[in-house]
Design an enzyme around this catalytic site. Structure first.
Site, PDB file in Angstrom:
ATOM      1  N   ARG A 192      -0.342   9.230   4.934  1.00 13.35           N
ATOM      2  CA  ARG A 192      -1.156   9.009   3.735  1.00 13.35           C
ATOM      3  C   ARG A 192      -2.586   8.565   4.050  1.00 13.35           C
ATOM      4  O   ARG A 192      -3.411   8.467   3.157  1.00 13.35           O
ATOM      5  CB  ARG A 192      -0.456   8.008   2.810  1.00 13.35           C
ATOM      6  N   ARG A 219      -2.216 -24.074 -12.265  1.00 13.97           N
ATOM      7  CA  ARG A 219      -2.195 -22.613 -12.382  1.00 13.97           C
ATOM      8  C   ARG A 219      -1.077 -22.160 -13.327  1.00 13.97           C
ATOM      9  O   ARG A 219       0.065 -22.586 -13.194  1.00 13.97           O
ATOM     10  CB  ARG A 219      -1.989 -21.967 -10.998  1.00 13.97           C
ATOM     11  N   PRO A 236       4.658  -0.837   5.426  1.00 13.69           N
ATOM     12  CA  PRO A 236       4.877  -1.881   6.441  1.00 13.69           C
ATOM     13  C   PRO A 236       4.419  -3.242   5.912  1.00 13.69           C
ATOM     14  O   PRO A 236       3.316  -3.369   5.416  1.00 13.69           O
ATOM     15  CB  PRO A 236       3.995  -1.438   7.612  1.00 13.69           C
ATOM     16  N   GLU A 237       5.287  -4.231   5.988  1.00 14.61           N
ATOM     17  CA  GLU A 237       4.917  -5.582   5.580  1.00 14.61           C
ATOM     18  C   GLU A 237       4.729  -6.435   6.830  1.00 14.61           C
ATOM     19  O   GLU A 237       4.842  -5.944   7.952  1.00 14.61           O
ATOM     20  CB  GLU A 237       5.995  -6.150   4.644  1.00 14.61           C
ATOM     21  N   HIS A 268       0.656  14.207  11.579  1.00 14.02           N
ATOM     22  CA  HIS A 268      -0.291  13.176  11.145  1.00 14.02           C
ATOM     23  C   HIS A 268      -0.659  12.201  12.257  1.00 14.02           C
ATOM     24  O   HIS A 268      -0.932  11.042  11.997  1.00 14.02           O
ATOM     25  CB  HIS A 268       0.279  12.440   9.935  1.00 14.02           C
TER      26      HIS A 268
END
Ligand SMILES: [Zn+2]
Length: 271
Positions: free
Chosen positions: A110, A152, A2-3, A91
């Site tokens: 997980r 950077r 999931p983002e 789960h």
């Protein structure tokens, strides 16, 4: 995984069902998540009203009267609001029971997700304290990004995925935003031009905004709070399209590894 758009979609999906309701109980079936869930929550939470459900980066902040539950979906987690009588899946690790007669149920094969209880300001919790600005809020703009990138040498794509620079721009969205902005993901962050930063900020906001409006990206087994899959996938320009023709110019999409992450781009459209 999931983002940010999936987490925001989850927040919107559960907020209406939780806000103003009181917690009447908690069922903790499996406390061994990324960090152990405190079993005292089973006694601490009942009686408290849900004041709001907010989000910071990919953490959901469930604000109660005496503290905040900080929940993360990890690699494979999902939160759904349903009847407590709904048959359990393998789960399903915890339920928060609500006075509406429904419950918030967490499933995570997980177990990289978490549920922490924070009594002070959650923004000062070590998990949240060092995070950069939200990509869809005013602190993230051209001036900010250009200032952070000055000097950077790191490539722009891993720079954009650094949570200290800006939160919630995962691999899919970084790849897609760089395509839309016409920027090669291997370009050094400190060597970007101001117009490039401007285009990149707009592209990040557009890509995340569209994904949230469409309910998150369909990747692997992600489902939103109602259990229906998102459908952003068919709109992707480069992510996981190695060798396929660019939707804009027809050149073959290339795949390289940057910062240990697969990166996809069009060698003709992205300079
Ligand atoms: Zn192209």
């Amino acid at each position: 995984m999931p983002e940010l758009p999936e987490v925001e979609t989850t927040r919107r999906g559960i907020r209406g069902a939780m806000r103003t309701h009181r917690v009447t109980g908690m069922v903790l079936r499996e406390p061994r998540l990324r960090w152990p869930v405190d079993p005292a929550l089973v006694r601490e939470l009942p009686g408290q009203q849900v004041l709001d459900v907010r989000r910071r980066a990919k953490y959901l902040l469930i604000e109660l009267e005496r503290g905040t539950l900080v929940a993360h979906l990890g690699m494979s987690g999902s939160l759904r609001v349903l009847s407590p009588a709904t048959p359990l899946l393998t789960h399903d690790h915890y339920d928060l029971l609500l006075d509406s007669g429904r419950c918030l149920r967490f499933n995570d094969p997980r177990r990289f997700g978490c549920l922490l209880w924070v009594t002070g300001d959650p923004a000062e919790h070590p998990l949240l304290a060092g995070l950069g600005p939200e990509p869809l809020e005013p602190g993230f703009d051209t001036d900010y990004l250009a200032a952070r990138a000055r000097g950077r040498k790191v490539a722009i794509k891993p720079f954009l995925m650094d949570q200290r620079v800006v939160v919630g721009v995962g691999n899919i969205y970084a790849s897609e935003a760089l395509f839309r902005a016409g920027i090669n993901p291997r370009r050094a962050a400190g060597r970007m031009t101001r117009p490039q930063f401007e285009r990149l900020v707009q592209a990040v906001q557009a890509v995340l905004g569209e994904a949230i409006r469409q309910g998150g990206t369909t990747l692997r087994d992600y489902v939103n709070a109602e259990g229906t899959p998102g459908y952003f996938r068919q709109k992707l320009y480069v992510y996981e399209r190695a060798g396929e023709p660019c939707r804009q110019c027809g050149a073959a999409i290339r795949q390289v590894v940057l910062g240990q992450r697969s990166t996809y781009f069009c060698p003709r459209c992205q300079k």
